[in-house]
Write a protein that holds these residues in place. Structure first.
Motif, PDB file in Angstrom:
ATOM      1  N   HIS A 233       0.824  -1.213   0.000  1.00  0.00           N
ATOM      2  CA  HIS A 233       0.000   0.000   0.000  1.00  0.00           C
ATOM      3  C   HIS A 233       0.861   1.268   0.000  1.00  0.00           C
ATOM      4  O   HIS A 233       0.582   2.234   0.713  1.00  0.00           O
ATOM      5  CB  HIS A 233      -0.946   0.003   1.209  1.00  0.00           C
ATOM      6  CG  HIS A 233      -1.803  -1.221   1.299  1.00  0.00           C
ATOM      7  ND1 HIS A 233      -2.822  -1.493   0.418  1.00  0.00           N
ATOM      8  CD2 HIS A 233      -1.765  -2.281   2.162  1.00  0.00           C
ATOM      9  CE1 HIS A 233      -3.396  -2.651   0.728  1.00  0.00           C
ATOM     10  NE2 HIS A 233      -2.765  -3.143   1.783  1.00  0.00           N
ATOM     11  N   TYR A 234       1.903   1.254  -0.833  1.00  0.00           N
ATOM     12  CA  TYR A 234       2.765   2.443  -0.941  1.00  0.00           C
ATOM     13  C   TYR A 234       2.022   3.520  -1.733  1.00  0.00           C
ATOM     14  O   TYR A 234       1.599   3.278  -2.872  1.00  0.00           O
ATOM     15  CB  TYR A 234       4.076   2.067  -1.629  1.00  0.00           C
ATOM     16  CG  TYR A 234       5.027   3.234  -1.784  1.00  0.00           C
ATOM     17  CD1 TYR A 234       5.602   3.834  -0.669  1.00  0.00           C
ATOM     18  CD2 TYR A 234       5.323   3.758  -3.038  1.00  0.00           C
ATOM     19  CE1 TYR A 234       6.455   4.914  -0.803  1.00  0.00           C
ATOM     20  CE2 TYR A 234       6.179   4.830  -3.179  1.00  0.00           C
ATOM     21  CZ  TYR A 234       6.746   5.413  -2.064  1.00  0.00           C
ATOM     22  OH  TYR A 234       7.592   6.487  -2.189  1.00  0.00           O
ATOM     23  N   PRO A 235       1.842   4.711  -1.162  1.00  0.00           N
ATOM     24  CA  PRO A 235       0.955   5.697  -1.788  1.00  0.00           C
ATOM     25  C   PRO A 235       1.564   6.493  -2.939  1.00  0.00           C
ATOM     26  O   PRO A 235       0.815   7.065  -3.740  1.00  0.00           O
ATOM     27  CB  PRO A 235       0.605   6.629  -0.615  1.00  0.00           C
ATOM     28  CG  PRO A 235       1.805   6.559   0.283  1.00  0.00           C
ATOM     29  CD  PRO A 235       2.309   5.151   0.177  1.00  0.00           C
ATOM     30  N   ASN A 236       2.892   6.577  -3.033  1.00  0.00           N
ATOM     31  CA  ASN A 236       3.500   7.490  -4.011  1.00  0.00           C
ATOM     32  C   ASN A 236       3.855   6.807  -5.327  1.00  0.00           C
ATOM     33  O   ASN A 236       4.915   7.028  -5.914  1.00  0.00           O
ATOM     34  CB  ASN A 236       4.727   8.164  -3.396  1.00  0.00           C
ATOM     35  CG  ASN A 236       4.341   9.172  -2.333  1.00  0.00           C
ATOM     36  OD1 ASN A 236       3.998   8.805  -1.213  1.00  0.00           O
ATOM     37  ND2 ASN A 236       4.381  10.451  -2.684  1.00  0.00           N
ATOM     38  N   VAL A 237       2.941   5.945  -5.769  1.00  0.00           N
ATOM     39  CA  VAL A 237       3.016   5.349  -7.104  1.00  0.00           C
ATOM     40  C   VAL A 237       1.621   5.422  -7.715  1.00  0.00           C
ATOM     41  O   VAL A 237       0.634   5.617  -7.009  1.00  0.00           O
ATOM     42  CB  VAL A 237       3.490   3.881  -7.074  1.00  0.00           C
ATOM     43  CG1 VAL A 237       4.922   3.778  -6.608  1.00  0.00           C
ATOM     44  CG2 VAL A 237       2.579   3.022  -6.204  1.00  0.00           C
ATOM     45  N   ALA A 238       1.569   5.256  -9.036  1.00  0.00           N
ATOM     46  CA  ALA A 238       0.260   5.167  -9.685  1.00  0.00           C
ATOM     47  C   ALA A 238      -0.315   3.785  -9.385  1.00  0.00           C
ATOM     48  O   ALA A 238       0.284   2.770  -9.739  1.00  0.00           O
ATOM     49  CB  ALA A 238       0.418   5.351 -11.195  1.00  0.00           C
ATOM     50  N   PRO A 239      -1.466   3.707  -8.689  1.00  0.00           N
ATOM     51  CA  PRO A 239      -2.003   2.398  -8.292  1.00  0.00           C
ATOM     52  C   PRO A 239      -2.448   1.570  -9.500  1.00  0.00           C
ATOM     53  O   PRO A 239      -2.933   2.118 -10.497  1.00  0.00           O
ATOM     54  CB  PRO A 239      -3.202   2.769  -7.410  1.00  0.00           C
ATOM     55  CG  PRO A 239      -3.600   4.136  -7.859  1.00  0.00           C
ATOM     56  CD  PRO A 239      -2.326   4.823  -8.266  1.00  0.00           C
ATOM     57  N   VAL A 240      -2.249   0.270  -9.411  1.00  0.00           N
ATOM     58  CA  VAL A 240      -2.678  -0.635 -10.481  1.00  0.00           C
ATOM     59  C   VAL A 240      -4.143  -0.985 -10.290  1.00  0.00           C
ATOM     60  O   VAL A 240      -4.557  -1.422  -9.212  1.00  0.00           O
ATOM     61  CB  VAL A 240      -1.804  -1.911 -10.497  1.00  0.00           C
ATOM     62  CG1 VAL A 240      -2.428  -2.974 -11.402  1.00  0.00           C
ATOM     63  CG2 VAL A 240      -0.401  -1.585 -10.972  1.00  0.00           C
ATOM     64  N   ALA A 241      -4.933  -0.797 -11.355  1.00  0.00           N
ATOM     65  CA  ALA A 241      -6.350  -1.127 -11.305  1.00  0.00           C
ATOM     66  C   ALA A 241      -6.634  -2.465 -11.980  1.00  0.00           C
ATOM     67  O   ALA A 241      -7.622  -3.129 -11.664  1.00  0.00           O
ATOM     68  CB  ALA A 241      -7.173  -0.024 -11.974  1.00  0.00           C
ATOM     69  N   GLY A 242      -5.770  -2.882 -12.904  1.00  0.00           N
ATOM     70  CA  GLY A 242      -5.990  -4.156 -13.581  1.00  0.00           C
ATOM     71  C   GLY A 242      -5.072  -4.300 -14.773  1.00  0.00           C
ATOM     72  O   GLY A 242      -4.275  -3.406 -15.087  1.00  0.00           O
ATOM     73  N   SER A 243      -5.170  -5.434 -15.440  1.00  0.00           N
ATOM     74  CA  SER A 243      -4.340  -5.687 -16.615  1.00  0.00           C
ATOM     75  C   SER A 243      -5.057  -6.664 -17.545  1.00  0.00           C
ATOM     76  O   SER A 243      -5.977  -7.371 -17.134  1.00  0.00           O
ATOM     77  CB  SER A 243      -2.976  -6.263 -16.210  1.00  0.00           C
ATOM     78  OG  SER A 243      -3.130  -7.525 -15.577  1.00  0.00           O
ATOM     79  N   VAL A 244      -4.628  -6.693 -18.790  1.00  0.00           N
ATOM     80  CA  VAL A 244      -5.115  -7.665 -19.764  1.00  0.00           C
ATOM     81  C   VAL A 244      -3.930  -8.538 -20.144  1.00  0.00           C
ATOM     82  O   VAL A 244      -2.875  -8.019 -20.540  1.00  0.00           O
ATOM     83  CB  VAL A 244      -5.693  -6.975 -21.018  1.00  0.00           C
ATOM     84  CG1 VAL A 244      -6.109  -8.019 -22.053  1.00  0.00           C
ATOM     85  CG2 VAL A 244      -6.868  -6.096 -20.645  1.00  0.00           C
ATOM     86  N   GLU A 245      -4.100  -9.845 -20.018  1.00  0.00           N
ATOM     87  CA  GLU A 245      -3.006 -10.769 -20.321  1.00  0.00           C
ATOM     88  C   GLU A 245      -3.468 -11.828 -21.302  1.00  0.00           C
ATOM     89  O   GLU A 245      -4.633 -12.284 -21.264  1.00  0.00           O
ATOM     90  CB  GLU A 245      -2.500 -11.436 -19.033  1.00  0.00           C
ATOM     91  CG  GLU A 245      -1.868 -10.461 -18.051  1.00  0.00           C
ATOM     92  CD  GLU A 245      -1.417 -11.120 -16.759  1.00  0.00           C
ATOM     93  OE1 GLU A 245      -1.992 -12.171 -16.408  1.00  0.00           O
ATOM     94  OE2 GLU A 245      -0.505 -10.584 -16.109  1.00  0.00           O
ATOM     95  N   TYR A 246      -2.567 -12.227 -22.175  1.00  0.00           N
ATOM     96  CA  TYR A 246      -2.830 -13.318 -23.098  1.00  0.00           C
ATOM     97  C   TYR A 246      -2.246 -14.585 -22.489  1.00  0.00           C
ATOM     98  O   TYR A 246      -1.052 -14.653 -22.189  1.00  0.00           O
ATOM     99  CB  TYR A 246      -2.174 -13.029 -24.455  1.00  0.00           C
ATOM    100  CG  TYR A 246      -2.172 -14.208 -25.397  1.00  0.00           C
ATOM    101  CD1 TYR A 246      -3.363 -14.716 -25.923  1.00  0.00           C
ATOM    102  CD2 TYR A 246      -0.976 -14.830 -25.759  1.00  0.00           C
ATOM    103  CE1 TYR A 246      -3.360 -15.787 -26.781  1.00  0.00           C
ATOM    104  CE2 TYR A 246      -0.955 -15.916 -26.619  1.00  0.00           C
ATOM    105  CZ  TYR A 246      -2.159 -16.395 -27.125  1.00  0.00           C
ATOM    106  OH  TYR A 246      -2.152 -17.474 -27.979  1.00  0.00           O
TER     107      TYR A 246
END
Length: 347
Positions: free
Chosen positions: A30-43
């Motif tokens: 929960h490091y706040p000073n990064v852009a949080p990941v919401a999701g990804s698309v993977e093959y």
């Protein structure tokens, strides 16, 4: 203004660092000073191999990256008709230094986040072994020798001022190899873990009077699995220190391209700026990294590790500049000479 969708141009099978690290920092530490990941698309292939295609992150409204901010700041300072430092006892860089100390804190906090035990073996800190130190030293010594040999082979093609600098660095070859020998890392106890891997001012966004760290893909020229390997996060510290050196050189070159005679006046000013900024960054980092297993407790051990990685980075830069931007070769070349001269003076 809520989400940022990033599609990958260079597709590779395997674990995508930016997705993996982003999820860890968002969901586990929960490091706040990064852009949080919401999701990804993977093959996902039938044999189980996967490839990341798209990353979805929280959008970060920002004022640009810290590289442009630092270069613009120093160029403005150098272009003033009468520099404030010449007419006031107050430090003209006070505000900028406070920001760089904060950047050091954010960097230390990031490394603390990487050092948290999350039950994931891919992120669990591990002790640095004597074999690790021997491997790091052997690899750097081989790189240093190859780089110095390449520099010497190109001597006749260098401008006169770089020829003299090249000769000076060649004469310091024994001192270089001594600073990066296995004995230079002896007696250090610390942990290796995940880290940014390609850390410099261009990877840090300015958000109001704070910073958000981006792009956790590691060095793009290295294989994916190599970039996932654990190492000392002090490599990130060395990368940022080298970034300060590049800012100083770029700003000085911009201000002296029309009036080369100004270099004798500007040179000491940018060296002083680089020293102050580096000190402020390290001060903030030390405050935030205290207690992290990656920070060695032995007196002087952290300084030895950082110096080792700074030399490593500078030789990497020399190889890159010789092959891609010969006009920039002077930046890592003169930095190495200054570092070695400083070490000689302390002996």
């Amino acid at each position: 203004d809520k989400l940022f969708l990033k599609g990958y141009r260079r597709l590779q099978f395997g674990t995508n660092l930016e997705v993996e690290v982003g999820r860890y920092l968002t969901e586990h530490s929960h490091y706040p000073n990064v852009a949080p990941v919401a999701g990804s698309v993977e093959y996902l292939r039938a044999d189980g191999q996967k490839m990341s295609l798209v990353l979805l992150q929280g959008f970060t409204e920002n004022q640009g990256d810290s590289w442009r901010f630092a270069v613009d700041y120093l160029e403005r300072f150098l272009s003033k008709p009468k520099l404030e430092s010449e007419e006031s006892e107050l430090n003209p860089h006070a505000y900028f230094l406070s920001l760089m100390e904060l950047l050091g804190c954010r960097t230390g906090e990031l490394h603390q986040a990487f050092g948290l035990s999350a039950g994931d073996t891919a992120f669990e800190p591990e002790p640095i072994t004597p074999e690790d130190f021997a491997s790091w030293s052997g690899a750097l010594q081989a790189d240093a020798i190859a780089t110095l040999n390449e520099l010497e082979s190109r001597r006749s093609d260098l401008p006169e001022n770089l020829r003299a600098a090249s000769d000076q660095l060649s004469s310091l070859r024994p001192a270089v190899l001594d600073l990066i020998s296995p004995k230079a890392l002896s007696g250090i106890s610390a942990a290796k873990m995940r880290y940014h891997g390609d850390y410099h001012l261009g990877q840090v966004l300015r958000v109001d009077n704070d910073f958000v760290i981006i792009d956790f893909e590691g060095e793009p020229g290295r294989p994916m699995e190599e970039r996932r390997q654990k190492h000392s996060p002090l490599r990130d510290v060395a990368g940022m220190l080298r970034s300060f050196s590049y800012v100083a050189a770029v700003a000085a070159n911009t201000e002296t391209v029309v009036h080369p005679a100004d270099r004798s006046r500007i040179g000491p000013l940018v060296e002083d700026w680089e020293q102050q900024v580096s000190s402020a960054f390290l001060e903030g980092y030390r405050k935030a990294i205290e207690g992290c297993p990656a920070w060695p407790e032995e007196p002087g051990a952290a300084e030895r590790l950082i110096r080792f990685f700074v030399i490593d980075k500078a030789f990497y830069e020399m190889r890159y500049e010789m092959n891609n931007r010969p006009d920039w070769l002077s930046i890592p070349l003169f930095s190495l000479i200054r570092l070695l001269d400083a070490q000689t003076e302390t002996l």
